[in-house]
Design an enzyme around this catalytic site. Structure first.
Site, PDB file in Angstrom:
ATOM      1  N   HIS A 129      43.224 -20.772  38.027  1.00  0.00           N
ATOM      2  CA  HIS A 129      42.965 -19.477  38.660  1.00  0.00           C
ATOM      3  C   HIS A 129      42.516 -19.608  40.119  1.00  0.00           C
ATOM      4  O   HIS A 129      41.812 -20.543  40.496  1.00  0.00           O
ATOM      5  CB  HIS A 129      41.899 -18.715  37.882  1.00  0.00           C
ATOM      6  CG  HIS A 129      40.554 -19.403  37.890  1.00  0.00           C
ATOM      7  ND1 HIS A 129      39.606 -19.190  38.872  1.00  0.00           N
ATOM      8  CD2 HIS A 129      40.027 -20.307  37.041  1.00  0.00           C
ATOM      9  CE1 HIS A 129      38.541 -19.914  38.626  1.00  0.00           C
ATOM     10  NE2 HIS A 129      38.768 -20.620  37.525  1.00  0.00           N
ATOM     11  N   HIS A 138      54.143 -29.973  48.009  1.00  0.00           N
ATOM     12  CA  HIS A 138      54.745 -30.544  46.801  1.00  0.00           C
ATOM     13  C   HIS A 138      53.625 -30.943  45.854  1.00  0.00           C
ATOM     14  O   HIS A 138      52.821 -31.823  46.171  1.00  0.00           O
ATOM     15  CB  HIS A 138      55.613 -31.755  47.156  1.00  0.00           C
ATOM     16  CG  HIS A 138      56.334 -32.347  45.991  1.00  0.00           C
ATOM     17  ND1 HIS A 138      57.290 -33.321  46.124  1.00  0.00           N
ATOM     18  CD2 HIS A 138      56.259 -32.109  44.648  1.00  0.00           C
ATOM     19  CE1 HIS A 138      57.752 -33.664  44.935  1.00  0.00           C
ATOM     20  NE2 HIS A 138      57.144 -32.927  44.026  1.00  0.00           N
TER      21      HIS A 138
END
Length: 203
Positions: A129, A138
């Site tokens: 979250h 990446h």
């Protein structure tokens, strides 16, 4: 055809994107590459970029794993970028995602995550979250980001790395495979180990 897409970069990363798109309603028209080493990839024709009319592109995904090259290509080509999202990935209803981003199999995106443009979220990554993922990032396979982690533009988080809650990773950082990150990492650093330590700066 509005459901056609063109890829840029005929690499191993491109193969994974082809696999993802073949489970969708999109048709892969061509793959473009500056220096093609093959005439086709998984049955999709590969064309040299010098021979291609970029004005003919409707939809586009940059299928290049290198973050800096992906940025260079996106700066060069002002086209309509699509996302490639594997059907097995899990997204909170409350998230934001930019354009040109690839989400691979088994990725979990939890509540209020913000994902930038032209990112790669690789196989099995967990993004908890309130994380913020900058453009051209990446996140490698098996990475775990706890809540409220911030990843700056162009950074590469190596396979299996873990980052604890609230940590800030600067821009164009490289975090090594299996690293455990317990504190902030500044811009342009290469950091490895458990706990993570800075090896060098790439400037």
């Amino acid at each position: 055809m509005e459901n056609k897409v063109t890829l840029f970069g005929a690499s191993g990363h491109c193969k994974v994107i082809i696999d993802i798109l073949q489970t969708t309603s999109l048709f892969i028209d061509f793959i473009i590459d500056d220096n093609p080493k093959t005439e086709s990839l998984l049955g999709v024709p590969v064309l040299k970029s010098d021979d291609f009319d970029f004005n003919s592109i409707q939809n586009f995904i940059i299928s290049i794993g290198n973050n800096m090259i992906r940025k260079t290509v996106s700066d060069r080509l002002q086209v309509n970028y699509l996302n490639a999202i594997h059907f097995s990935s899990i997204f909170s209803k409350n998230h934001s995602i930019g354009v040109g981003t690839v989400v691979m199999a088994g990725v979990i995106i939890n509540a209020d995550v913000i994902i930038g443009n032209h990112c790669i979220l690789n196989t099995g990554a967990i993004i908890e979250h309130d994380c913020v993922i900058g453009d051209y990032v990446h996140i490698s396979p098996g990475v775990s980001l706890a809540g409220n982690v911030w990843i700056g533009e162009g950074s590469h988080i190596g396979i299996g790395a873990c980052i604890i809650q609230g940590v800030k990773i600067g821009k164009w950082v490289t975090i090594g495979a299996g690293a455990v990150v317990l504190k902030d990492v500044p811009d342009y650093a290469t950091a490895v180990g458990n706990p993570v330590r800075i090896l060098k700066f790439n400037v």
